[in-house]
Design an enzyme around this catalytic site. Structure first.
Site, PDB file in Angstrom:
ATOM      1  N   GLY A  12       0.843  -1.205   0.000  1.00 47.17           N
ATOM      2  CA  GLY A  12       0.000   0.000   0.000  1.00 47.17           C
ATOM      3  C   GLY A  12       0.873   1.248   0.000  1.00 47.17           C
ATOM      4  O   GLY A  12       0.520   2.289   0.553  1.00 47.17           O
ATOM      5  N   GLY A  15      -0.360   4.819  -1.000  1.00 46.16           N
ATOM      6  CA  GLY A  15      -1.507   5.387  -0.285  1.00 46.16           C
ATOM      7  C   GLY A  15      -1.129   6.581   0.572  1.00 46.16           C
ATOM      8  O   GLY A  15       0.020   7.021   0.573  1.00 46.16           O
ATOM      9  N   GLN A  16      -2.117   7.106   1.332  1.00 45.11           N
ATOM     10  CA  GLN A  16      -1.893   8.328   2.115  1.00 45.11           C
ATOM     11  C   GLN A  16      -0.744   8.143   3.115  1.00 45.11           C
ATOM     12  O   GLN A  16       0.157   8.978   3.198  1.00 45.11           O
ATOM     13  CB  GLN A  16      -3.178   8.696   2.880  1.00 45.11           C
ATOM     14  N   ASP A  38       2.699  -1.673  -4.472  1.00 39.12           N
ATOM     15  CA  ASP A  38       1.310  -1.199  -4.555  1.00 39.12           C
ATOM     16  C   ASP A  38       0.657  -1.757  -5.821  1.00 39.12           C
ATOM     17  O   ASP A  38       1.334  -2.174  -6.751  1.00 39.12           O
ATOM     18  CB  ASP A  38       1.270   0.345  -4.579  1.00 39.12           C
ATOM     19  N   ASP A  53      -0.740  -7.058  -6.508  1.00 38.10           N
ATOM     20  CA  ASP A  53      -1.974  -7.112  -5.714  1.00 38.10           C
ATOM     21  C   ASP A  53      -1.695  -8.103  -4.586  1.00 38.10           C
ATOM     22  O   ASP A  53      -1.567  -9.308  -4.831  1.00 38.10           O
ATOM     23  CB  ASP A  53      -3.112  -7.621  -6.621  1.00 38.10           C
ATOM     24  N   TYR A 143     -15.385  -1.555   7.113  1.00 39.38           N
ATOM     25  CA  TYR A 143     -14.002  -1.142   7.406  1.00 39.38           C
ATOM     26  C   TYR A 143     -13.678  -1.362   8.881  1.00 39.38           C
ATOM     27  O   TYR A 143     -12.674  -1.972   9.224  1.00 39.38           O
ATOM     28  CB  TYR A 143     -13.844   0.333   7.050  1.00 39.38           C
TER      29      TYR A 143
HETATM   30  C1  VAH Z   1     -11.393   6.746   7.330  1.00 45.73           C
HETATM   31  N1  VAH Z   1      -9.283   7.899   7.312  1.00 45.73           N
HETATM   32  O1  VAH Z   1     -11.925   7.849   7.309  1.00 45.73           O
HETATM   33  C2  VAH Z   1      -9.924   6.672   7.764  1.00 45.73           C
HETATM   34  C3  VAH Z   1      -9.740   6.548   9.264  1.00 45.73           C
HETATM   35  C4  VAH Z   1     -10.583   7.032  11.597  1.00 45.73           C
HETATM   36  C5  VAH Z   1     -10.850   7.092  10.105  1.00 45.73           C
HETATM   37  O2  VAH Z   1      -9.452   5.238   9.644  1.00 45.73           O
HETATM   38  O3  VAH Z   1     -11.975   5.740   7.010  1.00 45.73           O
END
Ligand code: VAH
Length: 320
Positions: A12, A15-16, A38, A53, A143
């Site tokens: 990753g 990513g950010q 990545d 991947d 998530y």
């Molecule tokens: C999100 N930036 O917004 C992430 C983070 C606490 C939020 O894990 O999903």
């Protein structure tokens, strides 16, 4: 984190977090000792890079063998808002890739794995003020579910197999180098671009929405200090609570306005409001991180806004 002979892999990496953690690790351990990986091609930067991947275990194992990887920072994740648009993909990317990393780390007798958890692992019944390290965790986003599941998996691989897996429960992260993608906290980054580009921003959460946040330099330093801490100092391999600051969308807008007096922020909550409302409000209780491995944040809201604007003024076109 890195033994002299074996290398570090960062998945990753575009990513950010990855796009800033890779340079920081390369500065500390040497460019050739940190392999970036990545599913998206590398935008810039030198150093070893693999396009892969990591839900594909064979592809990941090939990279581990080719580069003699001894430790992994596994950052691949579909974030909260994007995860609600495609929960099955979020589960498969977030969990299958983690299973691959943990199994291969074990198989290849790796020194350590780092995996970022999140305050999204907390849910609507978690106490929202000063949230403790050990508490109710009933996230209602895919998530968040992958973050709780991931923490339990990481702890399982430590307890059952002795694998040194370390997790940090990050708050929302604010950064200027790489735009975040698909997060509920993205407003805390987009507001700066709107303010500089058009002098206004329509925020997708209500003005009084408060979410714990952290500035990227603190987030990167936390990962490096945490993974460098002696294993004997750590009392858990579930996620460690990590805190820096906490503020409302209105307070953030007011601080931006202090620098850009003409800035106007409006508020139009969307589906992400429900996600934000299920997370802790105040900074979470990170006494364990402070005690076990000496965590101490350096950036508050005022310093964060100043630094963000100083950097973005150079890259974001628009009226001032
Ligand atoms: C999100 N930036 O917004 C992430 C983070 C606490 C939020 O894990 O999903």
């Amino acid at each position: 984190m890195s033994s002299a002979k074996r290398k570090i892999l960062v998945t990753g990496s575009s990513g950010q977090i990855g796009s800033e953690l890779v340079p920081a690790l390369r500065e500390r351990y040497g460019t050739q000792n940190v392999v970036a990986c990545d599913i998206k091609p590398l935008q810039e930067g030198s150093g070893p890079f693999e396009l892969a991947d990591v839900t594909d275990r064979e592809a990941l194992e090939g990279i581990i063998r080719k580069h003699r990887i001894g430790s992994i920072y596994h950052l691949v994740s579909i974030l909260s808002a994007a995860g609600e648009m495609n929960p099955n993909l979020a589960w498969s990317v977030n969990i299958e890739s983690l299973r691959n990393v943990l199994d291969l780390a074990l198989q290849h007798k790796m020194e350590q794995v780092f995996w970022p958890s999140s305050i999204a692992a907390f849910g609507p019944h978690t106490p929202r003020i000063h949230t403790h390290q050990l508490t109710v965790m009933d996230p209602n986003t895919m998530y968040g579910i992958t973050k709780v599941t991931g923490e339990l998996l990481c702890n399982y691989y430590f307890v059952k197999y002795g694998l040194d897996v370390r997790c940090l429960r990050y708050p929302g992260i604010i950064s200027w180098k790489t735009p975040p993608g698909g997060g509920t906290t993205d407003y805390a980054v987009a507001i700066f671009h709107g303010a500089l580009r058009e002098g206004r921003y329509e925020c997708f959460v209500a003005a009084d929405t408060v979410i714990p946040m952290m500035y990227m330099p603190d987030a990167i330093r936390a990962a490096i200090e945490f993974t460098s801490a002696p294993r004997s100092r750590l009392h858990t391999h579930l996620g460690y609570n990590l805190a820096a600051m906490s503020f409302s969308a209105r307070e953030l807008a007011k601080e931006v306005k202090r620098h850009l007096p003409g800035f106007v922020c409006t508020y139009k909550p969307d589906a992400r409001q429900k996600i934000a409302d299920s997370w802790p409000k105040s900074i979470i209780d990170d006494r364990c991180s402070r005690k076990d491995w000496g965590w101490k944040p350096r950036f508050n809201l005022c310093r964060t806004v100043e630094d963000m604007l100083n950097h973005l003024r150079v890259v974001v076109p628009g009226p001032r």
